[in-house]
Design a protein around this motif. Structure first.
Motif, PDB file in Angstrom:
ATOM      1  N   GLU A 256     -27.492  16.453  -4.853  1.00  0.00           N
ATOM      2  CA  GLU A 256     -28.556  17.340  -4.403  1.00  0.00           C
ATOM      3  C   GLU A 256     -28.195  18.087  -3.120  1.00  0.00           C
ATOM      4  OE1 GLU A 256     -33.260  17.031  -2.974  1.00  0.00           O
ATOM      5  OE2 GLU A 256     -32.315  15.369  -4.057  1.00  0.00           O
ATOM      6  N   ASN A 257     -27.526  17.405  -2.189  1.00  0.00           N
ATOM      7  CA  ASN A 257     -27.229  18.051  -0.906  1.00  0.00           C
ATOM      8  C   ASN A 257     -25.834  18.671  -0.832  1.00  0.00           C
ATOM      9  OD1 ASN A 257     -25.456  15.913  -0.536  1.00  0.00           O
ATOM     10  ND2 ASN A 257     -26.637  14.931   1.075  1.00  0.00           N
ATOM     11  N   GLY A 258     -25.106  18.652  -1.965  1.00  0.00           N
ATOM     12  CA  GLY A 258     -23.795  19.296  -2.007  1.00  0.00           C
ATOM     13  C   GLY A 258     -22.652  18.453  -1.499  1.00  0.00           C
ATOM     14  N   GLU A 259     -22.942  17.209  -1.088  1.00  0.00           N
ATOM     15  CA  GLU A 259     -21.889  16.349  -0.552  1.00  0.00           C
ATOM     16  C   GLU A 259     -20.870  15.961  -1.613  1.00  0.00           C
ATOM     17  OE1 GLU A 259     -19.613  14.006   1.999  1.00  0.00           O
ATOM     18  OE2 GLU A 259     -21.072  15.608   2.381  1.00  0.00           O
ATOM     19  N   VAL A 261     -19.612  17.818  -4.025  1.00  0.00           N
ATOM     20  CA  VAL A 261     -18.601  18.883  -4.086  1.00  0.00           C
ATOM     21  C   VAL A 261     -17.695  18.822  -2.864  1.00  0.00           C
ATOM     22  CG1 VAL A 261     -18.252  21.383  -4.081  1.00  0.00           C
ATOM     23  CG2 VAL A 261     -20.049  20.377  -5.496  1.00  0.00           C
ATOM     24  N   ARG A 262     -18.278  18.605  -1.689  1.00  0.00           N
ATOM     25  CA  ARG A 262     -17.475  18.545  -0.463  1.00  0.00           C
ATOM     26  C   ARG A 262     -16.503  17.368  -0.504  1.00  0.00           C
ATOM     27  NH1 ARG A 262     -22.498  20.236   1.712  1.00  0.00           N
ATOM     28  NH2 ARG A 262     -23.174  18.099   2.174  1.00  0.00           N
ATOM     29  N   ARG A 263     -16.952  16.231  -1.020  1.00  0.00           N
ATOM     30  CA  ARG A 263     -16.057  15.068  -1.117  1.00  0.00           C
ATOM     31  C   ARG A 263     -14.894  15.354  -2.062  1.00  0.00           C
ATOM     32  NH1 ARG A 263     -19.211   9.278  -0.734  1.00  0.00           N
ATOM     33  NH2 ARG A 263     -20.453   9.778   1.113  1.00  0.00           N
ATOM     34  N   ARG A 264     -15.189  15.996  -3.175  1.00  0.00           N
ATOM     35  CA  ARG A 264     -14.130  16.280  -4.140  1.00  0.00           C
ATOM     36  C   ARG A 264     -13.162  17.338  -3.611  1.00  0.00           C
ATOM     37  NH1 ARG A 264     -17.329  15.836 -10.002  1.00  0.00           N
ATOM     38  NH2 ARG A 264     -17.640  13.567  -9.852  1.00  0.00           N
ATOM     39  N   GLU A 265     -13.662  18.279  -2.840  1.00  0.00           N
ATOM     40  CA  GLU A 265     -12.778  19.275  -2.238  1.00  0.00           C
ATOM     41  C   GLU A 265     -11.871  18.624  -1.191  1.00  0.00           C
ATOM     42  OE1 GLU A 265     -15.378  22.310  -0.816  1.00  0.00           O
ATOM     43  OE2 GLU A 265     -15.531  23.308  -2.778  1.00  0.00           O
ATOM     44  N   ARG A 266     -12.426  17.698  -0.404  1.00  0.00           N
ATOM     45  CA  ARG A 266     -11.597  16.970   0.568  1.00  0.00           C
ATOM     46  C   ARG A 266     -10.551  16.130  -0.148  1.00  0.00           C
ATOM     47  NH1 ARG A 266     -16.598  16.136   3.388  1.00  0.00           N
ATOM     48  NH2 ARG A 266     -16.815  14.058   2.486  1.00  0.00           N
ATOM     49  N   ARG A 267     -10.956  15.528  -1.265  1.00  0.00           N
ATOM     50  CA  ARG A 267     -10.016  14.720  -2.036  1.00  0.00           C
ATOM     51  C   ARG A 267      -8.873  15.576  -2.570  1.00  0.00           C
ATOM     52  NH1 ARG A 267     -13.423  11.722  -5.804  1.00  0.00           N
ATOM     53  NH2 ARG A 267     -13.041  13.130  -7.531  1.00  0.00           N
ATOM     54  N   ALA A 268      -9.200  16.758  -3.080  1.00  0.00           N
ATOM     55  CA  ALA A 268      -8.172  17.660  -3.589  1.00  0.00           C
ATOM     56  C   ALA A 268      -7.266  18.133  -2.459  1.00  0.00           C
ATOM     57  CB  ALA A 268      -8.824  18.860  -4.281  1.00  0.00           C
ATOM     58  N   ALA A 269      -7.853  18.415  -1.284  1.00  0.00           N
ATOM     59  CA  ALA A 269      -7.049  18.849  -0.142  1.00  0.00           C
ATOM     60  C   ALA A 269      -6.068  17.755   0.275  1.00  0.00           C
ATOM     61  CB  ALA A 269      -7.955  19.228   1.020  1.00  0.00           C
ATOM     62  N   ASP A 270      -6.539  16.504   0.296  1.00  0.00           N
ATOM     63  CA  ASP A 270      -5.660  15.381   0.656  1.00  0.00           C
ATOM     64  C   ASP A 270      -4.537  15.231  -0.367  1.00  0.00           C
ATOM     65  OD1 ASP A 270      -7.209  14.845   2.861  1.00  0.00           O
ATOM     66  OD2 ASP A 270      -8.350  13.224   1.911  1.00  0.00           O
ATOM     67  N   GLU A 271      -4.875  15.422  -1.637  1.00  0.00           N
ATOM     68  CA  GLU A 271      -3.871  15.303  -2.694  1.00  0.00           C
ATOM     69  C   GLU A 271      -2.814  16.397  -2.557  1.00  0.00           C
ATOM     70  OE1 GLU A 271      -3.748  14.897  -7.589  1.00  0.00           O
ATOM     71  OE2 GLU A 271      -5.622  15.389  -6.562  1.00  0.00           O
ATOM     72  N   ILE A 272      -3.259  17.622  -2.309  1.00  0.00           N
ATOM     73  CA  ILE A 272      -2.323  18.735  -2.130  1.00  0.00           C
ATOM     74  C   ILE A 272      -1.410  18.472  -0.933  1.00  0.00           C
ATOM     75  CG2 ILE A 272      -2.138  21.189  -1.528  1.00  0.00           C
ATOM     76  CD1 ILE A 272      -4.850  21.541  -3.018  1.00  0.00           C
ATOM     77  N   GLU A 273      -2.013  18.016   0.177  1.00  0.00           N
ATOM     78  CA  GLU A 273      -1.228  17.735   1.380  1.00  0.00           C
ATOM     79  C   GLU A 273      -0.182  16.657   1.116  1.00  0.00           C
ATOM     80  OE1 GLU A 273      -1.886  16.224   6.007  1.00  0.00           O
ATOM     81  OE2 GLU A 273      -3.596  16.421   4.641  1.00  0.00           O
ATOM     82  N   SER A 274      -0.589  15.611   0.385  1.00  0.00           N
ATOM     83  CA  SER A 274       0.338  14.527   0.085  1.00  0.00           C
ATOM     84  C   SER A 274       1.520  15.015  -0.747  1.00  0.00           C
ATOM     85  CB  SER A 274      -0.409  13.409  -0.658  1.00  0.00           C
ATOM     86  OG  SER A 274       0.464  12.382  -1.033  1.00  0.00           O
ATOM     87  N   ILE A 275       1.238  15.827  -1.756  1.00  0.00           N
ATOM     88  CA  ILE A 275       2.310  16.360  -2.605  1.00  0.00           C
ATOM     89  C   ILE A 275       3.215  17.287  -1.805  1.00  0.00           C
ATOM     90  CG2 ILE A 275       2.792  17.825  -4.600  1.00  0.00           C
ATOM     91  CD1 ILE A 275       0.156  16.745  -5.817  1.00  0.00           C
TER      92      ILE A 275
END
Length: 320
Positions: A256-259, A261-275
Motif C-alpha cells: 500500500e505504501n510503495g515500500e 517496490v522500493r525494497r525490490r529496487e534496492r535488491r536489484a541495485a545490490d545485485e547489479i553492484e555485486s555482479i
C-alpha cells in the motif's frame, strides 16, 4: 570440459514445473557457468511475481521446523512454494551439509514444493553469494512464495533484510536472544518476530522483552510498521495462523505504501553492484603480479608517494 547447455529448452522445462530443470539452472548459478548470462536473460521476462520471505535467527531456535510449517500453510492456500535453505559449507567438499533439507522431508514428494540446500561457502551474512540469482530461478519457475532460510550464525546474519520482501526473526526462550537482538541490530531487520518453542519456561518474558525493545525503537512513529511479536510451537503447528496473519498484514502494508517496490529496487541495485564488482575483480585480478606494483610499493615505503596516489597510478596503468 563443461557440458553444453540448451538454455531455451532448460528454461522452458523449468517454467513447465520440471524439478530437474530448476535444479540444473540453480547449479549453473552456483557454478558460475559461462551460460549464466544467457540463463538470466531468458528468465528476466518471467520473474518479479514471487513473494520472498526471509527466515533468520540463532542456531537452535527452530528455523527449519518453522520453515516446514510455513510451507504447509502456504500449500493449504494452493500456492507453489520454493525453499532455499542456506547451510554451512562442508570444510571438506565445500558443499552444503544438507541438514535443513533432511528436516523438510514432509514436503519432499510434493511437486508444488521445491527445496534446495545451498552452501554458504564462507560468505558472511548467513547467505550464499548466489542466493539472489537462485531466487530469480525459482521466481521464473512459477513459485508464488520463496522462503529463504539463513545459516543461523548469529550476529552477522543481517544480510537477509536486503534480500527479502518480509523478514521473519525467530527467537526462543532461555537462549539469551533478547540480549542478542539488542546487540546484533535484529530490531532493525525484523518485520515479524516469532518466539518459537513457546511451551518452554520464559516464553512470556522473551515476548515482553522484545515488545519493550521495539517500543524503544524509532519505528513506533505513526505511519511506520511496528513489528508484531508472535508465539509459536512450530513442531506442533501452534501459533501458525497468527504468523500467517502477521505476514499478510505486512505484505498489505508495504504494497500500500510503495515500500515493496522500493525494497525490490534496492535488491536489484545490490545485485547489479555485486555482479559489477565481481566483473571488476576478475578484470583486475592480476594486480598482485603487476610489474609496476613493486616499484610503487617501494615509493610508498620511502615516503615519496602516499598509498592512495599509488593506487590511482596502478589503476591508470591497468586501464591503459
Amino acid at each position: 570440459m563443461r557440458r553444453a547447455v540448451d538454455v531455451p529448452a532448460l528454461v522452458e522445462s523449468a517454467r513447465a514445473g520440471s524439478p530437474r530443470a530448476v535444479a540444473r539452472l540453480i547449479s549453473l548459478v552456483e557454478d558460475g557457468h559461462p551460460a549464466l548470462r544467457e540463463v538470466m536473460a531468458a528468465l528476466a521476462p518471467h520473474s518479479g511475481s514471487a513473494y520472498v520471505i526471509g527466515i533468520t535467527g540463532s542456531p537452535g531456535v527452530g528455523k527449519s521446523t518453522s520453515t516446514t510449517a510455513l510451507v504447509g500453510a502456504f500449500r493449504e492456500r494452493g500456492l507453489r512454494v520454493g525453499v532455499l535453505a542456506v547451510d554451512p559449507s562442508s570444510p571438506f567438499s565445500g558443499g552444503a551439509l544438507l541438514g535443513d533439507r533432511v528436516r523438510m522431508q514432509d514436503h519432499a514428494l510434493d511437486p508444488e514444493v521445491y527445496i534446495r540446500s545451498m552452501a554458504s561457502r564462507g560468505h558472511l551474512g548467513g547467505l550464499s553469494w548466489t542466493t539472489p540469482q537462485a531466487i530469480r530461478v525459482l521466481d521464473a519457475a512459477g513459485c508464488d512464495v520463496v522462503l529463504v532460510e539463513t545459516v543461523g550464525v548469529g550476529q552477522s546474519e543481517v544480510e537477509i533484510a536486503g534480500l527479502a520482501d518480509t523478514s521473519i526473526v525467530l527467537l526462543a526462550p532461555g537462549m539469551g536472544d533478547g540480549i542478542q537482538a539488542a546487540k546484533a541490530g535484529i530490531l532493525e531487520i525484523g518485520d515479524v518476530f516469532v518466539v518459537n518453542k513457546a511451551d518452554r519456561d520464559g516464553a512470556d518474558a522473551t515476548v515482553r522483552d522484545l515488545r519493550h525493545m521495539i517500543s524503544l525503537g524509532d519505528r513506533t512513529e505513526p505511519g511506520l510498521w511496528r513489528p508484531p511479536v508472535v508465539k509459536t510451537v512450530a513442531s506442533q503447528k501452534l501459533g501458525l495462523d497468527e504468523v500467517m496473519e502477521a505476514l499478510d498484514k505486512h505484505r498489505a502494508f508495504i504494497e500500500e505504501n510503495g515500500e515493496l517496490v522500493r525494497r525490490r529496487e534496492r535488491r536489484a541495485a545490490d545485485e547489479i553492484e555485486s555482479i559489477a564488482l565481481a566483473a571488476v575483480r576478475a578484470r583486475f585480478g592480476h594486480v598482485a603480479g603487476h610489474e609496476g606494483l613493486g616499484a610503487l610499493a617501494r615509493q610508498v615505503v620511502a615516503g615519496e608517494i602516499d598509498p592512495y596516489a599509488a593506487a590511482d597510478r596502478l589503476v591508470d596503468r591497468l586501464e591503459a
